[in-house]
Scaffold this motif. Structure first.
Motif, PDB file in Angstrom:
ATOM      1  N   UNK A  19       0.845  -1.194   0.000  1.00 13.26           N
ATOM      2  CA  UNK A  19       0.000   0.000   0.000  1.00 13.26           C
ATOM      3  C   UNK A  19       0.878   1.241   0.000  1.00 13.26           C
ATOM      4  N   UNK A  20       0.377   2.310  -0.575  1.00 12.51           N
ATOM      5  CA  UNK A  20       1.089   3.581  -0.618  1.00 12.51           C
ATOM      6  C   UNK A  20       1.358   4.052   0.806  1.00 12.51           C
ATOM      7  N   UNK A  21       2.579   4.521   1.074  1.00  9.67           N
ATOM      8  CA  UNK A  21       2.962   4.962   2.414  1.00  9.67           C
ATOM      9  C   UNK A  21       2.629   6.424   2.691  1.00  9.67           C
ATOM     10  N   UNK A  22       2.051   7.106   1.717  1.00 14.39           N
ATOM     11  CA  UNK A  22       1.654   8.493   1.942  1.00 14.39           C
ATOM     12  C   UNK A  22       0.513   8.517   2.954  1.00 14.39           C
ATOM     13  N   UNK A  23       0.579   9.394   3.975  1.00 16.51           N
ATOM     14  CA  UNK A  23      -0.475   9.423   4.995  1.00 16.51           C
ATOM     15  C   UNK A  23      -1.868   9.635   4.385  1.00 16.51           C
ATOM     16  N   UNK A  24      -2.780   8.744   4.737  1.00 16.55           N
ATOM     17  CA  UNK A  24      -4.160   8.849   4.281  1.00 16.55           C
ATOM     18  C   UNK A  24      -4.445   8.201   2.939  1.00 16.55           C
ATOM     19  N   UNK A  25      -3.430   7.768   2.218  1.00 15.94           N
ATOM     20  CA  UNK A  25      -3.638   7.145   0.900  1.00 15.94           C
ATOM     21  C   UNK A  25      -3.826   5.644   1.073  1.00 15.94           C
ATOM     22  N   UNK A  26      -4.779   5.075   0.366  1.00 12.83           N
ATOM     23  CA  UNK A  26      -5.044   3.640   0.445  1.00 12.83           C
ATOM     24  C   UNK A  26      -4.822   2.940  -0.892  1.00 12.83           C
ATOM     25  N   UNK A  27      -4.175   3.619  -1.845  1.00  9.30           N
ATOM     26  CA  UNK A  27      -3.935   3.033  -3.170  1.00  9.30           C
ATOM     27  C   UNK A  27      -2.787   2.036  -3.113  1.00  9.30           C
ATOM     28  N   UNK A  28      -2.692   1.233  -4.173  1.00  8.90           N
ATOM     29  CA  UNK A  28      -1.628   0.254  -4.306  1.00  8.90           C
ATOM     30  C   UNK A  28      -0.312   0.984  -4.555  1.00  8.90           C
ATOM     31  N   UNK A  29       0.722   0.666  -3.779  1.00  3.98           N
ATOM     32  CA  UNK A  29       2.042   1.268  -3.947  1.00  3.98           C
ATOM     33  C   UNK A  29       2.859   0.485  -4.952  1.00  3.98           C
ATOM     34  N   UNK A  30       2.713   0.821  -6.210  1.00  6.37           N
ATOM     35  CA  UNK A  30       3.397   0.064  -7.265  1.00  6.37           C
ATOM     36  C   UNK A  30       4.827   0.533  -7.497  1.00  6.37           C
ATOM     37  N   UNK A  31       5.234   1.642  -6.888  1.00  9.17           N
ATOM     38  CA  UNK A  31       6.589   2.156  -7.064  1.00  9.17           C
ATOM     39  C   UNK A  31       7.354   2.005  -5.757  1.00  9.17           C
ATOM     40  N   UNK A  32       8.342   1.129  -5.748  1.00 17.43           N
ATOM     41  CA  UNK A  32       9.152   0.898  -4.558  1.00 17.43           C
ATOM     42  C   UNK A  32      10.521   1.529  -4.714  1.00 17.43           C
ATOM     43  N   UNK A  33      10.984   2.187  -3.667  1.00 21.29           N
ATOM     44  CA  UNK A  33      12.281   2.851  -3.696  1.00 21.29           C
ATOM     45  C   UNK A  33      13.054   2.495  -2.435  1.00 21.29           C
ATOM     46  N   UNK A  34      14.349   2.254  -2.586  1.00 13.17           N
ATOM     47  CA  UNK A  34      15.225   1.999  -1.446  1.00 13.17           C
ATOM     48  C   UNK A  34      16.575   2.632  -1.733  1.00 13.17           C
ATOM     49  N   UNK A  35      17.205   3.127  -0.689  1.00 12.11           N
ATOM     50  CA  UNK A  35      18.538   3.698  -0.810  1.00 12.11           C
ATOM     51  C   UNK A  35      19.489   2.764  -0.084  1.00 12.11           C
ATOM     52  N   UNK A  36      20.473   2.254  -0.812  1.00 12.98           N
ATOM     53  CA  UNK A  36      21.419   1.314  -0.208  1.00 12.98           C
ATOM     54  C   UNK A  36      20.714   0.045   0.239  1.00 12.98           C
ATOM     55  N   UNK A  46       0.515   8.604  -7.896  1.00 14.10           N
ATOM     56  CA  UNK A  46       0.202   9.989  -7.535  1.00 14.10           C
ATOM     57  C   UNK A  46       1.225  10.573  -6.556  1.00 14.10           C
ATOM     58  N   UNK A  47       1.746   9.761  -5.648  1.00  6.70           N
ATOM     59  CA  UNK A  47       2.649  10.259  -4.611  1.00  6.70           C
ATOM     60  C   UNK A  47       4.118   9.922  -4.871  1.00  6.70           C
ATOM     61  N   UNK A  48       4.427   9.268  -5.969  1.00  3.51           N
ATOM     62  CA  UNK A  48       5.801   8.884  -6.287  1.00  3.51           C
ATOM     63  C   UNK A  48       6.722  10.077  -6.403  1.00  3.51           C
ATOM     64  N   UNK A  49       6.302  11.143  -7.068  1.00  4.74           N
ATOM     65  CA  UNK A  49       7.158  12.315  -7.267  1.00  4.74           C
ATOM     66  C   UNK A  49       7.477  12.996  -5.942  1.00  4.74           C
ATOM     67  N   UNK A  50       6.537  12.990  -5.002  1.00  2.00           N
ATOM     68  CA  UNK A  50       6.775  13.614  -3.703  1.00  2.00           C
ATOM     69  C   UNK A  50       7.915  12.908  -2.962  1.00  2.00           C
ATOM     70  N   UNK A  51       7.942  11.582  -3.016  1.00  6.19           N
ATOM     71  CA  UNK A  51       9.005  10.840  -2.333  1.00  6.19           C
ATOM     72  C   UNK A  51      10.353  11.164  -2.950  1.00  6.19           C
TER      73      UNK A  51
END
Length: 61
Positions: A19-36, A46-51
């Motif tokens: 699920x999307x980690x943006x507060x209040x969002x319940x959409x599927x989080x299809x974009x995963x990002x990790x550093x190191x 919708x919230x990918x650019x904000x991250x």
């Protein structure tokens, strides 16, 4: 002799849904990002650019 002797494969009942980690969002989080080696963070389209903008401002060493 290997430890896998007699082991049964584990099959999931379906795809793992992030699920999307943006507060209040319940959409599927299809974009995963990790550093190191950090745990990935998942966001919807919708919230990918904000991250990205939040983490791109951090200095890289």
């Amino acid at each position: 002799m290997g430890d896998e002797l007699g082991a049964k494969p584990h099959y999931e009942t379906g795809p793992y849904v992030h699920c999307c980690e943006h507060p209040g969002c319940t959409k599927w989080g299809s974009f995963g990002f990790a550093v190191g080696r950090d745990e990935p963070h998942w966001f919807c389209s919708e919230h990918r650019a904000e991250w990205n903008s939040r983490h791109e401002a951090q200095p890289r060493h």
